[in-house]
Write a protein that holds these residues in place. Structure first.
Motif, PDB file in Angstrom:
ATOM      1  N   LEU A  63     -21.744 -54.833 -19.873  1.00 40.13           N
ATOM      2  CA  LEU A  63     -21.959 -54.123 -21.512  1.00 40.13           C
ATOM      3  C   LEU A  63     -21.278 -54.879 -22.447  1.00 40.13           C
ATOM      4  CD1 LEU A  63     -22.495 -50.319 -20.770  1.00 40.13           C
ATOM      5  CD2 LEU A  63     -24.256 -51.773 -21.701  1.00 40.13           C
ATOM      6  N   ASN A  64     -20.050 -55.280 -22.149  1.00 36.19           N
ATOM      7  CA  ASN A  64     -19.201 -55.954 -23.059  1.00 36.19           C
ATOM      8  C   ASN A  64     -19.589 -57.379 -23.298  1.00 36.19           C
ATOM      9  OD1 ASN A  64     -17.293 -53.961 -23.521  1.00 36.19           O
ATOM     10  ND2 ASN A  64     -16.094 -54.480 -21.959  1.00 36.19           N
ATOM     11  N   ASP A  65     -20.273 -58.115 -22.247  1.00 41.82           N
ATOM     12  CA  ASP A  65     -20.800 -59.148 -22.363  1.00 41.82           C
ATOM     13  C   ASP A  65     -21.957 -59.397 -23.484  1.00 41.82           C
ATOM     14  OD1 ASP A  65     -18.855 -60.659 -20.965  1.00 41.82           O
ATOM     15  OD2 ASP A  65     -20.169 -60.772 -19.135  1.00 41.82           O
ATOM     16  N   ILE A  66     -22.689 -58.524 -23.851  1.00 41.63           N
ATOM     17  CA  ILE A  66     -23.914 -58.179 -24.526  1.00 41.63           C
ATOM     18  C   ILE A  66     -23.688 -59.079 -25.879  1.00 41.63           C
ATOM     19  CG2 ILE A  66     -25.498 -56.707 -25.819  1.00 41.63           C
ATOM     20  CD1 ILE A  66     -25.575 -54.959 -23.412  1.00 41.63           C
ATOM     21  N   ASN A  67     -22.558 -58.595 -26.489  1.00 41.34           N
ATOM     22  CA  ASN A  67     -22.134 -59.006 -28.011  1.00 41.34           C
ATOM     23  C   ASN A  67     -20.811 -59.116 -28.072  1.00 41.34           C
ATOM     24  OD1 ASN A  67     -21.689 -59.221 -30.524  1.00 41.34           O
ATOM     25  ND2 ASN A  67     -23.712 -58.492 -31.401  1.00 41.34           N
ATOM     26  N   PRO A  68     -20.131 -60.383 -28.473  1.00 44.26           N
ATOM     27  CA  PRO A  68     -18.786 -60.682 -28.534  1.00 44.26           C
ATOM     28  C   PRO A  68     -17.977 -59.504 -29.466  1.00 44.26           C
ATOM     29  CG  PRO A  68     -19.745 -62.531 -29.498  1.00 44.26           C
ATOM     30  CD  PRO A  68     -20.878 -61.620 -28.794  1.00 44.26           C
ATOM     31  N   ASN A  69     -18.983 -58.848 -30.362  1.00 49.15           N
ATOM     32  CA  ASN A  69     -18.503 -57.774 -31.152  1.00 49.15           C
ATOM     33  C   ASN A  69     -18.474 -56.330 -30.856  1.00 49.15           C
ATOM     34  OD1 ASN A  69     -17.571 -59.842 -33.152  1.00 49.15           O
ATOM     35  ND2 ASN A  69     -19.905 -59.670 -33.915  1.00 49.15           N
ATOM     36  N   CYS A  70     -19.035 -56.279 -29.616  1.00 48.02           N
ATOM     37  CA  CYS A  70     -19.279 -54.897 -29.039  1.00 48.02           C
ATOM     38  C   CYS A  70     -18.620 -54.743 -27.820  1.00 48.02           C
ATOM     39  CB  CYS A  70     -20.526 -54.775 -28.519  1.00 48.02           C
ATOM     40  SG  CYS A  70     -21.843 -55.221 -29.849  1.00 48.02           S
ATOM     41  N   THR A  71     -17.849 -53.548 -27.526  1.00 47.99           N
ATOM     42  CA  THR A  71     -17.177 -53.114 -26.579  1.00 47.99           C
ATOM     43  C   THR A  71     -17.497 -51.710 -26.115  1.00 47.99           C
ATOM     44  OG1 THR A  71     -15.197 -52.236 -28.001  1.00 47.99           O
ATOM     45  CG2 THR A  71     -15.093 -54.613 -27.013  1.00 47.99           C
ATOM     46  N   VAL A  72     -17.443 -51.463 -24.705  1.00 50.07           N
ATOM     47  CA  VAL A  72     -17.591 -50.087 -24.136  1.00 50.07           C
ATOM     48  C   VAL A  72     -16.414 -49.248 -24.873  1.00 50.07           C
ATOM     49  CG1 VAL A  72     -17.720 -48.681 -22.229  1.00 50.07           C
ATOM     50  CG2 VAL A  72     -19.296 -50.750 -22.430  1.00 50.07           C
ATOM     51  N   THR A  73     -16.538 -48.108 -25.397  1.00 56.96           N
ATOM     52  CA  THR A  73     -15.648 -47.294 -25.801  1.00 56.96           C
ATOM     53  C   THR A  73     -15.390 -45.927 -24.970  1.00 56.96           C
ATOM     54  OG1 THR A  73     -16.852 -46.344 -27.728  1.00 56.96           O
ATOM     55  CG2 THR A  73     -15.462 -48.055 -28.095  1.00 56.96           C
ATOM     56  N   ASP A  74     -16.569 -45.725 -24.248  1.00 55.48           N
ATOM     57  CA  ASP A  74     -16.552 -44.421 -22.991  1.00 55.48           C
ATOM     58  C   ASP A  74     -17.563 -44.838 -22.312  1.00 55.48           C
ATOM     59  OD1 ASP A  74     -16.099 -42.270 -22.409  1.00 55.48           O
ATOM     60  OD2 ASP A  74     -17.607 -41.112 -23.492  1.00 55.48           O
ATOM     61  N   GLY A  75     -17.159 -44.734 -20.885  1.00 56.87           N
ATOM     62  CA  GLY A  75     -18.182 -45.077 -19.846  1.00 56.87           C
ATOM     63  C   GLY A  75     -17.849 -44.154 -18.738  1.00 56.87           C
TER      64      GLY A  75
END
Length: 137
Positions: free
Chosen positions: A62-74
C-alpha cells in the motif's frame, strides 16, 4: 490517478500471492475501477508477481502506491486486511478499505476523498484479480 489505479491493481495481485505461500509468484489477471468525483477510470490487464513483491507485506504494498501516501492504520484478520491510507504533500486525502484474499482470487475496495483541504472530491476504488498460472512466461 492512472498510476494509482494500476498500483492498486498490482497491490491486490501481490496480496493474493501472499495469501497462498505455495503459489506466491505467477501471472495474474486484474481489473480495476476508480471513480474520482463522477469520472470513472478503468484499467485491466495481466501482471507478473515475482521476487520481493511476492513476499512484501500489505503495508509495504500500500505504501508503494504513491510516495505521498502511507498506511496510518492496518489490521489483518484471516483473509482480509483493513487499512487507512493517508496522503499529504500532493493531493490531500484518505482512503479506507479492505483487501480480501481467498484461493486464487483477490478483491480490493476503498472509499475516501482527495483534493485540497478546502475541497475534497469523493474517491471509490474497486479492483479484483485472478491467478492465471504459477509462472509469468
Amino acid at each position: 490517478m492512472k498510476y494509482t489505479l494500476t498500483a492498486a491493481a498490482c497491490l491486490i495481485t501481490a496480496s493474493a500471492a501472499l495469501a497462498e505461500p505455495e503459489v506466491t509468484e505467477g501471472l495474474w489477471s486484474y481489473q480495476a475501477t476508480a471513480t474520482l468525483g463522477i469520472m470513472p477510470i478503468v484499467d485491466k490487464g495481466n501482471y507478473c508477481i515475482k521476487g520481493q513483491q511476492a513476499s512484501a507485506s500489505f503495508e509495504e504494498l500500500l505504501n508503494d502506491i504513491n510516495p505521498n501516501c502511507t498506511v496510518t492504520d492496518g489490521t489483518y484478520d484471516a483473509s482480509t486486511y483493513a487499512f487507512t491510507l493517508s496522503c499529504t504533500g500532493g493531493p490531500q486525502g484518505q482512503l479506507d478499505g479492505t483487501v480480501s484474499v481467498q484461493g486464487g482470487q483477490a478483491t480490493l475496495r476503498a472509499t475516501g476523498g482527495t483534493g485540497t483541504i478546502e475541497s475534497q472530491v469523493p474517491v471509490i476504488v474497486s479492483a479484483s484479480a485472478k491467478k492465471l498460472r504459477p509462472t509469468c512466461s
